[in-house]
Scaffold this active site. Structure first.
Site, mmCIF file in Angstrom:
data_model
loop_
_atom_site.group_PDB
_atom_site.id
_atom_site.type_symbol
_atom_site.label_atom_id
_atom_site.label_comp_id
_atom_site.label_asym_id
_atom_site.label_seq_id
_atom_site.Cartn_x
_atom_site.Cartn_y
_atom_site.Cartn_z
ATOM 1 N N LYS A 13 0.747 -1.183 0.064
ATOM 2 C CA LYS A 13 0.058 -0.110 -0.118
ATOM 3 C C LYS A 13 0.738 1.247 -0.029
ATOM 4 O O LYS A 13 0.655 2.025 -0.735
ATOM 5 C CB LYS A 13 -0.963 0.068 1.417
ATOM 6 N N ARG A 88 -9.596 1.438 8.430
ATOM 7 C CA ARG A 88 -9.098 0.038 8.797
ATOM 8 C C ARG A 88 -10.240 -1.008 9.472
ATOM 9 O O ARG A 88 -9.933 -1.924 9.768
ATOM 10 C CB ARG A 88 -7.983 0.087 9.755
ATOM 11 N N ARG A 127 11.662 -5.929 4.580
ATOM 12 C CA ARG A 127 11.641 -4.495 4.307
ATOM 13 C C ARG A 127 12.537 -3.742 5.362
ATOM 14 O O ARG A 127 12.898 -4.066 6.576
ATOM 15 C CB ARG A 127 10.368 -4.159 4.998
ATOM 16 N N ARG A 160 11.191 -2.425 11.052
ATOM 17 C CA ARG A 160 10.277 -1.858 11.897
ATOM 18 C C ARG A 160 10.192 -2.983 13.084
ATOM 19 O O ARG A 160 10.145 -4.269 13.001
ATOM 20 C CB ARG A 160 9.089 -1.695 11.186
ATOM 21 N N ARG A 171 -0.663 -9.324 13.118
ATOM 22 C CA ARG A 171 -1.349 -8.328 12.105
ATOM 23 C C ARG A 171 -2.117 -9.057 11.007
ATOM 24 O O ARG A 171 -3.103 -8.151 10.762
ATOM 25 C CB ARG A 171 -0.119 -7.326 11.547
HETATM 26 P P1 AP5 Z 1 4.663 -1.696 1.920
HETATM 27 O O1 AP5 Z 1 4.700 -0.946 0.762
HETATM 28 O O2 AP5 Z 1 5.689 -1.095 3.047
HETATM 29 O O3 AP5 Z 1 3.838 -2.123 2.396
HETATM 30 P P2 AP5 Z 1 2.502 -1.949 3.146
HETATM 31 O O4 AP5 Z 1 1.081 -2.393 2.535
HETATM 32 O O5 AP5 Z 1 2.474 -0.369 3.353
HETATM 33 O O6 AP5 Z 1 2.440 -2.463 4.576
HETATM 34 P P3 AP5 Z 1 2.496 -1.748 6.040
HETATM 35 O O7 AP5 Z 1 3.476 -2.796 6.898
HETATM 36 O O8 AP5 Z 1 3.032 -0.628 6.005
HETATM 37 O O9 AP5 Z 1 1.200 -1.884 6.408
HETATM 38 P P4 AP5 Z 1 0.429 -2.013 7.620
HETATM 39 O O10 AP5 Z 1 -0.939 -1.799 7.141
HETATM 40 O O11 AP5 Z 1 0.598 -3.115 8.547
HETATM 41 O O12 AP5 Z 1 1.209 -0.727 8.488
HETATM 42 P P5 AP5 Z 1 0.740 0.614 8.940
HETATM 43 O O13 AP5 Z 1 2.049 1.327 8.725
HETATM 44 O O14 AP5 Z 1 -0.527 1.028 7.905
HETATM 45 O O15 AP5 Z 1 5.585 -2.908 1.243
HETATM 46 C C1 AP5 Z 1 6.151 -3.805 2.113
HETATM 47 C C2 AP5 Z 1 7.504 -4.791 1.768
HETATM 48 O O16 AP5 Z 1 7.331 -5.121 0.599
HETATM 49 C C3 AP5 Z 1 8.534 -3.160 1.362
HETATM 50 O O17 AP5 Z 1 9.736 -3.819 1.916
HETATM 51 C C4 AP5 Z 1 8.463 -3.036 -0.181
HETATM 52 O O18 AP5 Z 1 9.587 -2.722 -0.487
HETATM 53 C C5 AP5 Z 1 8.071 -4.540 -0.625
HETATM 54 N N1 AP5 Z 1 7.376 -4.606 -1.919
HETATM 55 C C6 AP5 Z 1 6.376 -3.629 -1.906
HETATM 56 N N2 AP5 Z 1 5.650 -4.069 -3.289
HETATM 57 C C7 AP5 Z 1 6.237 -5.045 -3.776
HETATM 58 C C8 AP5 Z 1 6.092 -5.696 -4.949
HETATM 59 N N3 AP5 Z 1 5.269 -5.514 -5.841
HETATM 60 N N4 AP5 Z 1 6.940 -6.858 -4.944
HETATM 61 C C9 AP5 Z 1 7.993 -7.245 -4.023
HETATM 62 N N5 AP5 Z 1 8.098 -6.538 -2.938
HETATM 63 C C10 AP5 Z 1 7.274 -5.408 -2.605
HETATM 64 O O19 AP5 Z 1 0.305 0.348 10.232
HETATM 65 C C11 AP5 Z 1 1.228 0.039 11.415
HETATM 66 C C12 AP5 Z 1 0.244 -0.164 12.763
HETATM 67 O O20 AP5 Z 1 -0.088 1.163 12.841
HETATM 68 C C13 AP5 Z 1 -0.966 -1.008 12.619
HETATM 69 O O21 AP5 Z 1 -0.496 -2.365 12.788
HETATM 70 C C14 AP5 Z 1 -1.841 -0.454 13.602
HETATM 71 O O22 AP5 Z 1 -1.370 -0.799 14.878
HETATM 72 C C15 AP5 Z 1 -1.712 1.054 13.431
HETATM 73 N N6 AP5 Z 1 -2.365 1.789 12.685
HETATM 74 C C16 AP5 Z 1 -2.384 2.294 11.378
HETATM 75 N N7 AP5 Z 1 -3.416 2.853 11.020
HETATM 76 C C17 AP5 Z 1 -4.451 2.496 11.810
HETATM 77 C C18 AP5 Z 1 -5.750 2.803 11.551
HETATM 78 N N8 AP5 Z 1 -6.353 3.386 10.868
HETATM 79 N N9 AP5 Z 1 -6.597 2.096 12.827
HETATM 80 C C19 AP5 Z 1 -6.015 1.666 13.664
HETATM 81 N N10 AP5 Z 1 -4.801 1.470 13.762
HETATM 82 C C20 AP5 Z 1 -3.749 1.982 12.886
HETATM 83 MG MG MG Z 2 2.901 1.041 5.004
#
Ligand code: AP5
Ligand code: MG
Ligand code: ZN
Length: 214
Positions: A13, A88, A127, A160, A171
């Protein structure tokens, strides 16, 4: 152009949201990045959010919804934005829709970056995230040109805290329970578009631009 990015943790994402934001010149708003910035700056919000994030749990809606709604009222959001990691939960989606409706607006696209669970754990362990600007790399698929520091800002890259395999599993479970229902929610609204997130990241981006320019 108002877009919600959906997808499991690690689906890509953030990677895609940054590319869309650069191409279409709209802000990329990631709740995860906002929480991590607060943790880094030692704020009260950061302290509270970290308790949940480190366990792989969602931060409560009370700490999340107003934060995003306020952000969307800022000047740079006038011509649209990309929401990454929000909504979410169904209550978050309903609160967002209600806030938009008050302004006579609605979401244009919900893009689901679809990646099976089997691929996720491996992606997350590779990552690396920048502690300075939040840029994201992958040691195999998208390495920094400068080794273990960020190409953009020169700060150090780290794994991370919530990317340990046990936490990633948690997660994923939380994603299936609480976030996946949003796929039906946006399908019902007629704005859901799915892309195959297992492709190379540039091919995923091409698929998304085709949707946005159709
Ligand atoms: P990346 O682009 O980083 O993936 P992502 O989908 O953004 O993954 P996140 O881990 O950031 O998502 P998340 O939803 O768990 O975390 P968030 O920060 O939102 O890609 C992942 C890896 O793969 C990278 O190394 C990238 O280079 C690689 N990659 C990408 N595309 C690729 C491809 N096509 N092929 C190969 N490799 C590829 O949230 C973290 C925490 O915050 C949550 O767990 C929660 O506790 C809290 N939080 C955040 N938002 C909320 C909310 N709205 N409500 C409640 N809690 C929340
Ligand atoms: Mg992300
Ligand atoms: Zn950086």
């Amino acid at each position: 152009m108002k877009i919600v990015m959906l997808g499991a943790p690690g689906a890509g994402k953030g990677t895609q949201a940054k590319m869309i934001a650069a191409k279409y010149e709209v802000p990329h708003i990631s709740t995860g990045d906002i929480f991590r910035a607060n943790i880094k700056n030692g704020t009260e919000l950061g302290r509270k959010a970290k308790e949940y994030m480190d366990q792989g749990l969602l931060v409560p809606d009370e700490l999340t919804v107003d934060l995003v709604i306020d952000r969307l009222s800022q000047e740079d959001c006038k011509k649209g934005y990309i929401l990454d990691g929000f909504p979410r939960t169904i209550p978050q989606a309903e609160a967002l829709d209600a806030a938009l409706a008050k302004r006579g607006e609605k979401m244009d696209y919900a893009i689901d970056v679809d990646v099976p669970d089997e691929n996720i754990v491996n992606r997350m362990s590779g990552r690396r995230a920048c502690t300075g600007c939040g840029a994201t790399y992958h040691i195999v698929h998208n390495p920094s040109g400068k080794g273990d520091v960020c190409e953009v800002c020169g700060e150090v890259l780290v794994l991370r805290d919530d990317d340990k395999p046990e936490t990633v599993q948690k997660r994923l479970t939380v994603y299936h329970d609480q976030t996946q229902p949003l796929i039906d929610y946006y399908t019902t609204q007629g704005i859901l578009k799915a892309v195959d997130g297992t492709q190379d990241m540039n091919d995923v981006f091409t698929a998304i631009t085709k949707i946005l320019e159709a």
